[in-house]
Design a protein around this motif. Structure first.
Motif, PDB file in Angstrom:
ATOM      1  N   ARG A   1       3.539  78.493  47.666  1.00  0.00           N
ATOM      2  CA  ARG A   1       3.179  79.642  48.475  1.00  0.00           C
ATOM      3  C   ARG A   1       2.635  80.701  47.714  1.00  0.00           C
ATOM      4  O   ARG A   1       1.719  81.644  47.986  1.00  0.00           O
ATOM      5  CB  ARG A   1       4.801  80.270  48.661  1.00  0.00           C
ATOM      6  CG  ARG A   1       4.878  81.780  49.230  1.00  0.00           C
ATOM      7  CD  ARG A   1       6.117  82.290  49.600  1.00  0.00           C
ATOM      8  NE  ARG A   1       6.072  83.394  50.324  1.00  0.00           N
ATOM      9  CZ  ARG A   1       5.956  84.753  49.747  1.00  0.00           C
ATOM     10  NH1 ARG A   1       6.036  84.830  48.466  1.00  0.00           N
ATOM     11  NH2 ARG A   1       5.847  85.787  50.360  1.00  0.00           N
TER      12      ARG A   1
ATOM     13  N   GLN B   1       7.921  77.282  46.410  1.00  0.00           N
ATOM     14  CA  GLN B   1       7.614  78.822  45.869  1.00  0.00           C
ATOM     15  C   GLN B   1       6.315  78.705  45.010  1.00  0.00           C
ATOM     16  O   GLN B   1       5.396  79.427  45.303  1.00  0.00           O
ATOM     17  CB  GLN B   1       8.703  79.222  45.245  1.00  0.00           C
ATOM     18  CG  GLN B   1       9.688  79.776  45.796  1.00  0.00           C
ATOM     19  CD  GLN B   1       9.326  80.757  46.916  1.00  0.00           C
ATOM     20  OE1 GLN B   1       8.708  81.678  46.668  1.00  0.00           O
ATOM     21  NE2 GLN B   1       9.705  80.631  48.142  1.00  0.00           N
TER      22      GLN B   1
ATOM     23  N   LYS C   1       8.217  81.879  52.593  1.00  0.00           N
ATOM     24  CA  LYS C   1       8.959  82.818  51.789  1.00  0.00           C
ATOM     25  C   LYS C   1      10.555  82.688  51.653  1.00  0.00           C
ATOM     26  O   LYS C   1      10.853  82.747  50.718  1.00  0.00           O
ATOM     27  CB  LYS C   1       8.799  84.323  52.536  1.00  0.00           C
ATOM     28  CG  LYS C   1       9.169  85.534  51.688  1.00  0.00           C
ATOM     29  CD  LYS C   1       9.096  86.751  52.378  1.00  0.00           C
ATOM     30  CE  LYS C   1       9.349  87.910  51.637  1.00  0.00           C
ATOM     31  NZ  LYS C   1       9.295  89.240  52.285  1.00  0.00           N
ATOM     32  N   GLY C   2      10.979  82.042  52.468  1.00  0.00           N
ATOM     33  CA  GLY C   2      12.411  81.638  52.500  1.00  0.00           C
ATOM     34  C   GLY C   2      12.857  80.516  51.757  1.00  0.00           C
ATOM     35  O   GLY C   2      13.769  80.134  51.500  1.00  0.00           O
ATOM     36  N   ALA C   3      11.682  79.512  51.321  1.00  0.00           N
ATOM     37  CA  ALA C   3      12.074  78.231  50.839  1.00  0.00           C
ATOM     38  C   ALA C   3      12.605  78.536  49.369  1.00  0.00           C
ATOM     39  O   ALA C   3      11.942  79.463  48.662  1.00  0.00           O
ATOM     40  CB  ALA C   3      10.721  77.692  50.807  1.00  0.00           C
ATOM     41  N   SER C   4      13.647  77.819  48.967  1.00  0.00           N
ATOM     42  CA  SER C   4      14.031  78.006  47.856  1.00  0.00           C
ATOM     43  C   SER C   4      13.662  76.918  46.618  1.00  0.00           C
ATOM     44  O   SER C   4      13.954  77.110  45.479  1.00  0.00           O
ATOM     45  CB  SER C   4      15.591  78.002  47.948  1.00  0.00           C
ATOM     46  OG  SER C   4      16.109  76.806  48.512  1.00  0.00           O
ATOM     47  N   GLU C   5      13.143  75.990  47.004  1.00  0.00           N
ATOM     48  CA  GLU C   5      12.657  74.970  46.098  1.00  0.00           C
ATOM     49  C   GLU C   5      11.508  75.417  45.201  1.00  0.00           C
ATOM     50  O   GLU C   5      10.434  76.174  45.793  1.00  0.00           O
ATOM     51  CB  GLU C   5      12.342  73.728  46.996  1.00  0.00           C
ATOM     52  CG  GLU C   5      13.365  72.980  47.873  1.00  0.00           C
ATOM     53  CD  GLU C   5      13.193  73.557  49.366  1.00  0.00           C
ATOM     54  OE1 GLU C   5      12.231  74.706  49.538  1.00  0.00           O
ATOM     55  OE2 GLU C   5      13.854  72.918  50.174  1.00  0.00           O
ATOM     56  N   PRO C   6      11.644  75.119  44.146  1.00  0.00           N
ATOM     57  CA  PRO C   6      10.732  75.687  42.995  1.00  0.00           C
ATOM     58  C   PRO C   6       9.187  75.049  43.396  1.00  0.00           C
ATOM     59  O   PRO C   6       8.277  76.069  43.379  1.00  0.00           O
ATOM     60  CB  PRO C   6      11.020  75.317  41.896  1.00  0.00           C
ATOM     61  CG  PRO C   6      12.350  74.946  41.888  1.00  0.00           C
ATOM     62  CD  PRO C   6      12.485  74.585  43.228  1.00  0.00           C
TER      63      PRO C   6
END
Length: 169
Positions: free
Chosen positions: A103, A100, A92-97
């Motif tokens: 996810r 996401q 959830k906290g991953a910022s890489e596209p």
């Protein structure tokens, strides 16, 4: 109770899934279900199952039926649903596209697993011989499953949503 005939569990599973989507979308329901899951270890699908059997079928589940339902899904929940949910939450906290995107694909898998759980739950009980009071059955089923959590704020939110669901559809 009559046993379901072959082929009926798929129909029941689909009806249960549709009920779950409609009820889950009501204001406050998702939050209450997830809070009970995360705080008290309750199973969202079992809560929805208890509500569905009562609200749609007027069926007050026995302790044995609820235990059979729990047993029917326990292996799938432990081996698939919980690990996939944990993985989705970790990302959830991953910022890489790309993470996401991964996810989102995991969320699709999680929903497929939840739908399989619901099909198994729907297949655990037959059609009741006669329907009782739908609201009383749904509230009784929820209380039986929740045990000590039946008096929680989340349970109260679910009962309010149930009342609205049954009166407004």
């Amino acid at each position: 109770m009559r046993q379901q005939k072959r082929g009926k569990s798929g129909v029941s599973g689909e009806a249960f899934w549709r009920f779950s989507l409609a009820f889950y979308a009501r204001p406050g329901v998702a939050e209450a279900l997830i809070a009970l899951q995360d705080r008290a270890g309750m199973d969202v699908n079992l809560m929805l199952f208890a509500l569905w059997r009562g609200a749609v079928h007027g069926h007050l589940l026995t302790t044995a039926e609820l235990e059979a339902a729990e047993a029917a899904i326990a292996p799938l929940r432990r081996a698939v649903v919980e690990p996939v949910r944990a993985l989705r939450r970790r990302l959830k906290g991953a910022s890489e596209p790309d993470m996401q995107a991964l996810r989102r694909r995991i969320a699709v898998l999680e929903l497929a697993a939840e739908r399989t759980v619901q099909a198994r739950l729907a297949a655990t009980v037959g059609v009741p011989d006669e329907a009782g009071d739908r609201r009383a059955a749904a509230e009784g089923n929820l209380a039986r499953y929740l045990g000590g959590e039946a008096g929680s704020a989340e349970a109260a939110a679910l009962r309010r949503a149930l009342q609205e669901f049954l009166t407004r559809g």
